[in-house]
Design an enzyme around this catalytic site. Structure first.
Site, mmCIF file in Angstrom:
data_model
loop_
_atom_site.group_PDB
_atom_site.id
_atom_site.type_symbol
_atom_site.label_atom_id
_atom_site.label_comp_id
_atom_site.label_asym_id
_atom_site.label_seq_id
_atom_site.Cartn_x
_atom_site.Cartn_y
_atom_site.Cartn_z
ATOM 1 N N ARG A 50 0.847 -1.199 0.000
ATOM 2 C CA ARG A 50 0.000 0.000 0.000
ATOM 3 C C ARG A 50 0.880 1.245 0.000
ATOM 4 O O ARG A 50 1.400 1.654 1.040
ATOM 5 C CB ARG A 50 -0.914 0.006 1.226
ATOM 6 C CG ARG A 50 -1.894 -1.171 1.255
ATOM 7 C CD ARG A 50 -2.660 -1.177 2.566
ATOM 8 N NE ARG A 50 -3.621 -2.268 2.623
ATOM 9 C CZ ARG A 50 -4.363 -2.552 3.681
ATOM 10 N NH1 ARG A 50 -4.227 -1.821 4.804
ATOM 11 N NH2 ARG A 50 -5.227 -3.548 3.662
ATOM 12 N N ASP A 52 1.938 5.176 -0.122
ATOM 13 C CA ASP A 52 1.385 6.390 0.471
ATOM 14 C C ASP A 52 1.049 7.428 -0.597
ATOM 15 O O ASP A 52 1.411 7.280 -1.770
ATOM 16 C CB ASP A 52 2.390 6.999 1.450
ATOM 17 C CG ASP A 52 2.545 6.193 2.720
ATOM 18 O OD1 ASP A 52 1.616 5.448 3.072
ATOM 19 O OD2 ASP A 52 3.607 6.303 3.360
ATOM 20 N N ARG A 198 11.651 6.247 3.452
ATOM 21 C CA ARG A 198 11.793 7.704 3.409
ATOM 22 C C ARG A 198 12.602 8.219 4.598
ATOM 23 O O ARG A 198 13.358 9.197 4.476
ATOM 24 C CB ARG A 198 10.416 8.354 3.348
ATOM 25 C CG ARG A 198 9.713 8.113 2.012
ATOM 26 C CD ARG A 198 8.235 8.451 2.061
ATOM 27 N NE ARG A 198 8.006 9.832 2.448
ATOM 28 C CZ ARG A 198 6.791 10.320 2.726
ATOM 29 N NH1 ARG A 198 5.723 9.531 2.656
ATOM 30 N NH2 ARG A 198 6.650 11.584 3.057
#
Length: 246
Positions: A50, A52, A198
């Site tokens: 999934r 973002d 990230r």
């Protein structure tokens, strides 16, 4: 009931992420609507990962069940017709066994993070890469990255809203290299924590700028405290590139 496996690419900028959202568009909703228009069936599409809001995909894998008998090329072409003008494309459609599950059957996932490392601002890659004007030392970043490879508690690189039951993950590969004016980070693991990639690239940027050493990356990892690591890099440069299966 035939089960279909799709390989999908998309530009994540217009979407709130992969997953269906009550307020805002999602990639999942676009695909499910395209399937409905093609087949007249209401289906649920399941993805390997999934992504973002703002995160892109070059090789997202998903599956759905369809009662209507059809052919792989028809599934691919019909979905692409009904997806227009959304920046989502079905690259491949393959019929699979009923026990295949895009997420549960997945043995690993890979991501690419792109930094455009130059003084000049972005024109063509706005929203598709992180612009860092300070020249980065890719070799130092790669040395720091190796401190994160293996089985670790990644609490320092985990978002506060992460829903994973455990912060312990096994990072099988993490490399940083320079490709012309770009810095590429490639990460491979069975699964990742929310914002883990990230947060890792945001931390390694500090090494590339000479503000941190690779030893500082080790200290951040061992601190098991999100405040001990670097910033969360923007979603712009992150691409889901691959999911693999037995």
């Amino acid at each position: 009931m035939p089960r279909w496996k799709l390989t999908v690419e998309y530009d994540g900028r217009p979407y709130q992420g992969w997953q269906l959202q009550p307020h805002g568009p999602s990639v999942q909703a676009c695909l499910e609507e395209a399937i409905r228009r093609f087949s007249g069936e209401m289906v649920r599409v399941h993805a390997a990962g999934r992504t973002d809001a703002g995160v892109h995909a070059l090789g997202q894998v998903c599956h759905f069940d369809l009662e209507k008998p059809t052919k792989p090329d028809t599934v691919r072409d019909a979905l692409n017709f009904h997806l227009r003008p959304e920046p989502v494309a079905v690259v491949m459609a393959v019929a699979v066994d009923d026990d295949f599950h895009a997420r549960l059957s997945c043995k690993g996932r890979a991501y690419l993070y792109r930094i455009v490392n130059r003084r000049a601002p972005l024109a063509l890659d706005i929203g598709r890469a992180w612009h860092v004007p300070t020249i980065l030392d890719a070799d130092a970043m790669n040395e720091g990255a190796q401190r994160l490879v293996g089985n670790h508690d990644f609490t320092s690189f985990r978002a506060s809203i992460c829903q994973a039951k455990s912060p312990v993950k096994t990072l099988s590969l993490l490399t940083v290299s320079r490709v012309g004016q770009e810095i590429h980070m490639v990460a491979r693991a069975r699964s990742f924590l929310h914002h883990q990639i990230r947060n890792m690239i945001g931390t390694l940027r500090l090494v590339g700028e000479g503000k941190w050493t690779p030893d500082d990356v080790t200290r951040a990892l061992e601190a098991r405290n999100r405040a001990a690591a670097g910033q969360t890099a923007p979603p712009d440069g992150l691409y889901f590139t691959e999911a693999w299966y037995e």
